[in-house]
Design a protein around this motif. Structure first.
Motif, short mmCIF file in Angstrom:
data_model
loop_
_atom_site.label_atom_id
_atom_site.label_comp_id
_atom_site.label_asym_id
_atom_site.label_seq_id
_atom_site.Cartn_x
_atom_site.Cartn_y
_atom_site.Cartn_z
N ALA A 118 0.82 -1.21 0.00
CA ALA A 118 0.00 0.00 0.00
C ALA A 118 0.86 1.27 0.00
O ALA A 118 0.32 2.37 0.00
CB ALA A 118 -0.93 0.00 1.21
N GLY A 119 2.19 1.11 0.04
CA GLY A 119 3.08 2.26 -0.04
C GLY A 119 3.65 2.76 1.28
O GLY A 119 4.39 3.74 1.31
N THR A 120 3.30 2.09 2.39
CA THR A 120 3.81 2.51 3.69
C THR A 120 5.28 2.09 3.83
O THR A 120 5.65 0.96 3.50
CB THR A 120 2.99 1.87 4.83
OG1 THR A 120 1.61 2.21 4.67
CG2 THR A 120 3.48 2.35 6.19
N SER A 121 6.10 3.00 4.32
CA SER A 121 7.50 2.68 4.63
C SER A 121 7.56 2.16 6.06
O SER A 121 6.96 2.75 6.95
CB SER A 121 8.37 3.93 4.49
OG SER A 121 8.23 4.50 3.21
N ILE A 122 8.29 1.07 6.26
CA ILE A 122 8.33 0.42 7.58
C ILE A 122 9.76 0.31 8.06
O ILE A 122 10.63 -0.19 7.34
CB ILE A 122 7.68 -0.97 7.54
CG1 ILE A 122 6.20 -0.87 7.14
CG2 ILE A 122 7.81 -1.67 8.90
CD1 ILE A 122 5.51 -2.21 6.95
N LEU A 123 9.99 0.80 9.28
CA LEU A 123 11.27 0.59 9.96
C LEU A 123 11.01 -0.46 11.03
O LEU A 123 10.28 -0.22 12.01
CB LEU A 123 11.76 1.91 10.58
CG LEU A 123 13.19 1.93 11.12
CD1 LEU A 123 14.19 1.41 10.11
CD2 LEU A 123 13.57 3.35 11.54
N PHE A 124 11.57 -1.63 10.84
CA PHE A 124 11.28 -2.83 11.63
C PHE A 124 12.46 -3.11 12.55
O PHE A 124 13.53 -3.51 12.09
CB PHE A 124 11.03 -3.98 10.64
CG PHE A 124 10.84 -5.34 11.26
CD1 PHE A 124 10.13 -5.51 12.43
CD2 PHE A 124 11.35 -6.47 10.62
CE1 PHE A 124 9.94 -6.77 12.97
CE2 PHE A 124 11.17 -7.74 11.14
CZ PHE A 124 10.47 -7.89 12.33
N ILE A 125 12.27 -2.88 13.86
CA ILE A 125 13.35 -3.06 14.83
C ILE A 125 13.19 -4.42 15.48
O ILE A 125 12.13 -4.74 16.02
CB ILE A 125 13.33 -1.95 15.91
CG1 ILE A 125 13.58 -0.59 15.27
CG2 ILE A 125 14.37 -2.19 16.97
CD1 ILE A 125 12.36 0.06 14.70
N THR A 126 14.25 -5.22 15.44
CA THR A 126 14.15 -6.57 15.99
C THR A 126 15.53 -7.13 16.27
O THR A 126 16.55 -6.52 15.95
CB THR A 126 13.39 -7.50 15.01
OG1 THR A 126 13.14 -8.74 15.64
CG2 THR A 126 14.19 -7.71 13.74
N HIS A 127 15.55 -8.30 16.89
CA HIS A 127 16.79 -9.06 17.05
C HIS A 127 16.58 -10.49 16.56
O HIS A 127 17.45 -11.34 16.73
CB HIS A 127 17.23 -9.07 18.52
CG HIS A 127 16.21 -9.70 19.42
ND1 HIS A 127 15.24 -8.95 20.06
CD2 HIS A 127 15.98 -10.98 19.75
CE1 HIS A 127 14.47 -9.77 20.75
NE2 HIS A 127 14.88 -11.00 20.59
#
Length: 522
Positions: free
Chosen positions: A188-197
């Protein structure tokens, strides 16, 4: 929307949490930020979201410099954030939670709940969230609460979505649902910053990966990189993703649970005639989808839930009638599944949390007099052993990351003279380096002859450290199997299929796959 960070630095006094971090999240991209607990990931996200002001550096949205004085500015600019610990009010409905702080109003200046409800329904339908706008938050499972947080961000027209450790409290099934949602948002065009380990999730969903260690960017990678390569980059050394252990040498049954039944407050059976044992020098893992009686089982062992029937015996002695304090004093080490609510007191120091229920016992006390210096020294020794990233042991424990709080709880419970070790989700929120250490420490405890009962929703964890695996479904133990059981069989058992039938179905499925492969080869 494009998000760019240029040399972002954030200091708290003399401590540098983020050191000249630069990265770019392109429009419609899932950019994973990978790092250990305490690496500075959450601090960076809070800086982007306006909760901290950067000490230096610049942030740009669509190539235009921006600065925020608070989260409201970030939201207005099109940035949304789903925090690791959800920001929801339990007694509010989904609609009220989504509207809170940004309430639509009617012409008369009244809150337009119909408009808010319609907005929730539209977003839920668009992304298949399946969330009832009238349900109260406390009635929702954790996975659904997270979807509410995402709806809240999207309702405010977020074009950049920050997900901070979003799978830390999710079951494997809920994690799969979240990954599907992330892909829909990306489309849908959303930019995602995905924080994880979590390496498996990064490889499953990320378009690109930035790795930070001790507040600095140490490299970037593509999702085609191996888990071993990513783990080594994240930790700064080679990491084994499988724990090496010698076969168990189990003794007699030390923990015996017989016909244990527990009722909820409204009389519903939550634990149904459970019978199992844990032998001295053995690790028994309890697997299952969250909410199938694992919590009630561990709480009954601790004594915070009373049994309606059945018995729990430790080394032949019934625990019936014993208080929580008496059980802990008798050598029970207990790690709760929710560290923030049940494991620590946020306003207490790290030292005070380390001796939370042992402050009145030797060597921390002599009669009515406590020994603060002894407490502090012990806390320092054990937090160093468990590699807790902190300032000093005098700091409030709330200043630590969630993973480092978990390490303090583990250090406290494993510092006892243990007769039984019970841990629910012991590595929840920990990075691969810390998981390796915790697993090794539990195995060392097993090798001393301590019976260990580990509850985990992570199948990899159960398979990695267990000597036997008990699978729970709807309050019952549906079967107990060995550690070499396949993931397919365990998955079927977690869905309620008895072990023998699960093995048959898995074997038939594997046969079908083999036949398909032969047809393709032919």
């Amino acid at each position: 929307m494009k998000l760019e960070l240029r040399d972002i630095t954030k200091r708290f006094g003399s401590f540098t949490a983020n050191d000249s971090i630069s990265l770019t999240v392109e429009p419609g991209q899932i950019h994973a930020l990978l790092g250990e607990n305490g690496a500075g990931k959450s601090t960076l996200m809070n800086t982007i979201y306006g909760m901290h002001a950067p000490t230096s550096g610049q942030m740009l949205l669509d190539d235009e410099p921006v600065s925020f004085s608070g989260p409201g500015d970030a939201v207005a600019a099109g940035i949304g954030m789903v925090h690791q610990h959800f920001m929801l009010i339990p007694v509010f409905s989904v609609t009220e939670s989504v509207a809170l702080g940004y309430e639509p109003t009617s012409g008369a200046g009244m809150i337009d709940f119909a408009a808010a409800r319609k907005r929730v329904e539209e977003i839920s339908a668009r992304f298949g969230f399946d969330v009832d706008p009238d349900t109260t938050i406390e009635e929702l499972p954790v996975g659904a609460q997270q979807r509410v947080e995402i709806i809240k961000a999207l309702a405010r027209d977020a074009r950049v979505l920050i997900l901070d450790e979003p799978t830390a409290v999710l079951t494997p099934q809920e994690t799969d649902e979240l990954i599907s949602i992330m892909r829909q948002l990306k489309e849908a065009g959303t930019s995602i910053l995905f924080i994880t380990h979590k390496l498996r999730e990064v490889k499953a969903v990320a378009d690109t990966i930035t790795v930070i260690r001790r507040g600095e960017v140490v490299g970037s990678a593509e999702p085609t990189a191996s888990e071993t390569e990513l783990a080594s980059l994240m930790v700064g050394r080679e990491v084994s993703l499988t724990t090496q252990k010698q076969p168990a040498q189990p003794g007699e049954a030390a923990l015996e649970i017989e016909g244990l039944t527990v009722l909820s407050g409204n009389g519903k059976v939550t634990l149904d005639s459970v019978t199992l044992d844990v032998k001295a020098g053995e690790i028994l893992a309890v697997a299952g989808v969250d909410g199938n009686g694992q919590t009630e089982l561990t709480q009954a062992i601790l004594g915070v839930r009373q049994a309606a029937s059945g018995d729990i015996r430790l080394n032949g002695e019934s625990l019936k009638g014993k208080s929580v304090k008496e059980r802990l004093n008798s050598g029970l080490g207990f790690v709760p599944e929710d560290r923030s609510t049940d494991g620590v007191v946020a306003g207490f120091s790290i030292t005070e949390n380390f001796v939370l229920d042992m402050y009145d016992q030797p060597p921390y006390a002599s009669g009515p007099a406590m020994k603060p210096a002894v407490m502090r020294a012990a806390a320092q020794e054990q937090t160093t052993r468990f590699d807790v990233r902190m300032g000093t042991v005098d700091d409030p424990i709330r200043t630590l990351s969630g993973g480092n709080q978990q390490k303090v709880v583990l250090a406290r419970e494993m510092s006892r003279d243990l007769k039984l070790f019970v841990a629910s989700q012991p590595t929840r929120g920990l990075d691969v380096g810390s998981i390796e250490f915790v697993h090794r420490t539990i195995i060392e405890e097993r090798d001393k002859g301590t019976p260990c009962l580990i509850v985990s929703t992570e199948l990899d964890e159960a398979l990695n450290i267990a000597d036997r695996i008990a699978v729970m479904y709807r309050g019952r133990v549906i079967g107990i199997v060995g550690p070499h059981t396949s993931r397919d069989v365990l998955g079927l058992m977690m869905a309620g299929v008895p072990s023998e039938e699960a093995e048959r179905i898995a074997a038939e499925h594997q046969t079908t796959l083999s036949e398909m492969d032969e047809e393709v080869d032919g």
